[in-house]
Write an enzyme that holds these catalytic residues in place. Structure first.
Site, PDB file in Angstrom:
ATOM      1  N   LYS A  48      10.980  -6.279  14.183  1.00  0.00           N
ATOM      2  CA  LYS A  48      11.167  -4.950  13.595  1.00  0.00           C
ATOM      3  C   LYS A  48      12.298  -4.190  14.280  1.00  0.00           C
ATOM      4  O   LYS A  48      13.029  -3.422  13.632  1.00  0.00           O
ATOM      5  CB  LYS A  48       9.862  -4.149  13.659  1.00  0.00           C
ATOM      6  CG  LYS A  48       8.753  -4.678  12.770  1.00  0.00           C
ATOM      7  CD  LYS A  48       9.132  -4.681  11.295  1.00  0.00           C
ATOM      8  CE  LYS A  48       9.160  -3.277  10.718  1.00  0.00           C
ATOM      9  NZ  LYS A  48       9.462  -3.285   9.260  1.00  0.00           N
TER      10      LYS A  48
ATOM     11  N   ASP B  68      12.665 -11.844  -3.715  1.00  0.00           N
ATOM     12  CA  ASP B  68      12.624 -12.461  -2.395  1.00  0.00           C
ATOM     13  C   ASP B  68      13.736 -11.844  -1.561  1.00  0.00           C
ATOM     14  O   ASP B  68      14.916 -12.090  -1.797  1.00  0.00           O
ATOM     15  CB  ASP B  68      12.814 -13.974  -2.528  1.00  0.00           C
ATOM     16  CG  ASP B  68      12.806 -14.674  -1.177  1.00  0.00           C
ATOM     17  OD1 ASP B  68      12.595 -13.999  -0.154  1.00  0.00           O
ATOM     18  OD2 ASP B  68      13.017 -15.904  -1.157  1.00  0.00           O
TER      19      ASP B  68
ATOM     20  N   TYR C 223       6.384  -9.552  16.642  1.00  0.00           N
ATOM     21  CA  TYR C 223       6.500  -8.632  15.508  1.00  0.00           C
ATOM     22  C   TYR C 223       7.383  -7.444  15.874  1.00  0.00           C
ATOM     23  O   TYR C 223       8.286  -7.064  15.114  1.00  0.00           O
ATOM     24  CB  TYR C 223       5.108  -8.156  15.098  1.00  0.00           C
ATOM     25  CG  TYR C 223       5.108  -7.009  14.122  1.00  0.00           C
ATOM     26  CD1 TYR C 223       5.496  -7.193  12.797  1.00  0.00           C
ATOM     27  CD2 TYR C 223       4.721  -5.735  14.528  1.00  0.00           C
ATOM     28  CE1 TYR C 223       5.494  -6.133  11.901  1.00  0.00           C
ATOM     29  CE2 TYR C 223       4.714  -4.682  13.641  1.00  0.00           C
ATOM     30  CZ  TYR C 223       5.105  -4.880  12.334  1.00  0.00           C
ATOM     31  OH  TYR C 223       5.108  -3.828  11.460  1.00  0.00           O
TER      32      TYR C 223
ATOM     33  N   MET D 269       0.823  -1.212   0.000  1.00  0.00           N
ATOM     34  CA  MET D 269       0.000   0.000   0.000  1.00  0.00           C
ATOM     35  C   MET D 269       0.857   1.261   0.000  1.00  0.00           C
ATOM     36  O   MET D 269       0.604   2.203  -0.761  1.00  0.00           O
ATOM     37  CB  MET D 269      -0.904  -0.036   1.237  1.00  0.00           C
ATOM     38  CG  MET D 269      -1.808   1.146   1.430  1.00  0.00           C
ATOM     39  SD  MET D 269      -3.010   0.881   2.776  1.00  0.00           S
ATOM     40  CE  MET D 269      -1.932   0.692   4.208  1.00  0.00           C
ATOM     41  N   LEU D 270       1.886   1.300   0.829  1.00  0.00           N
ATOM     42  CA  LEU D 270       2.756   2.468   0.892  1.00  0.00           C
ATOM     43  C   LEU D 270       3.588   2.613  -0.375  1.00  0.00           C
ATOM     44  O   LEU D 270       3.735   3.720  -0.914  1.00  0.00           O
ATOM     45  CB  LEU D 270       3.681   2.372   2.106  1.00  0.00           C
ATOM     46  CG  LEU D 270       4.758   3.447   2.233  1.00  0.00           C
ATOM     47  CD1 LEU D 270       4.141   4.840   2.313  1.00  0.00           C
ATOM     48  CD2 LEU D 270       5.645   3.183   3.444  1.00  0.00           C
TER      49      LEU D 270
END
Length: 283
Positions: free
Chosen positions: A129, A36, A125, A11-12
């Site tokens: 990150k 990949d 998550y 989306m970004l």
């Protein structure tokens, strides 16, 4: 400038592509199927072959709840692959702008988190990150949050559909954050790419703050629907595998901030509403 955007189907990435295309600059945006990020040779060959001036890493494992049981897989994309990409960018002399998240914080602060505050993720998550942030040290890390846009599934579009399909909607009112339009974030990233700002951590979220409940009420108001159809509930009503930070508001202290979330949502509304209508017609 020559641009490379990883995660070109996101989306970004779609909004970054649209913005950069206006300048006529050369841009390459491979999708996940085309690149990949866990293929080290493919990543190094692409960077060395394309020789970009700027690399915007929009690729990521974003399935927050799935990461709880598949943390090694999430880490491979959000951490190890970022290290390879950062190394390739350093070798090629490219400016890497890596996207991170508010979920690197524990959500216990009563004031917005600054860029140099100590991270403390509460879920897998967030840990993966944070690993990506450390891997991108020496480059540009942009933390963002609560993204919505016309080119992908997101909370705003879900609320538009819910308003048409349901009499009432229960939405959590004990998680605070900053809804951020991907068009605004794309412009923020391009400004960083063209700036003389030093490498480091930046916060790229809309100004102000609200809850998911507050955002849902604003969506209903823009639809001309009764916002009281949105009912506040605690997060405990929707138990999920991954805990969420209760308040992950980010302070922007290092560059020009993005406009207020409500102003941005009103500006985005014609695009969001028309795209959701188009999706409904094609369904």
């Amino acid at each position: 400038m020559r641009w490379l955007i990883t995660g070109g189907g996101s989306m970004l990435a779609a909004d970054v592509l649209d913005l950069v295309a206006l300048s006529g600059e050369q841009i390459l945006a491979p999708t996940r199927a085309e690149l990949d990020l866990c293929d080290e040779r493919a990543v190094r060959d692409l960077v060395s072959g394309h020789r970009p001036d700027v690399v915007v890493n929009c690729a990521a494992w974003t399935a927050v709840d799935e990461a709880e049981s598949r943390e090694a897989e999430a880490l491979a994309i959000n951490g190890h692959a970022v290290a390879v990409l950062a190394d390739a960018c350093s070798w090629a002399g490219a400016r890497l702008i890596h996207l991170s998240t508010d979920y690197v914080f524990d959500g216990r602060s009563r004031v917005p988190y600054r860029e140099d505050d100590q991270p403390g993720p509460v879920n897998a998550y967030g840990r993966t990150k944070l690993a990506g942030e450390l891997a991108a040290a020496g480059h540009y890390v942009v933390r963002t949050a609560w993204l919505y846009g016309a080119h992908g599934p997101n909370f705003v579009r879900t609320m538009i559909r819910s308003a048409a399909e349901r009499d009432t909607v229960d939405v959590v009112n004990d998680q605070r954050g900053q809804p951020t339009w991907t068009v605004d974030l794309a412009a923020f990233l391009v400004r960083i790419a063209r700036s003389d700002l030093m490498p480091g951590v930046y916060h790229g979220t809309s100004s102000g703050e609200t809850t998911w409940y507050g955002l849902a009420r604003e969506v209903f108001t823009l639809l001309g629907a009764d916002p009281d159809r949105v009912r506040p509930v605690p997060s405990s009503r929707f138990p999920r595998p991954a805990p969420r930070p209760s308040s992950s508001v980010l302070a922007n202290t290092r560059c020009e901030p993005i406009r207020h979330w409500r102003t941005a949502l009103h500006a985005a509304w014609p695009v969001m509403a028309s795209e959701e209508a188009r999706q409904c017609r094609s369904a």
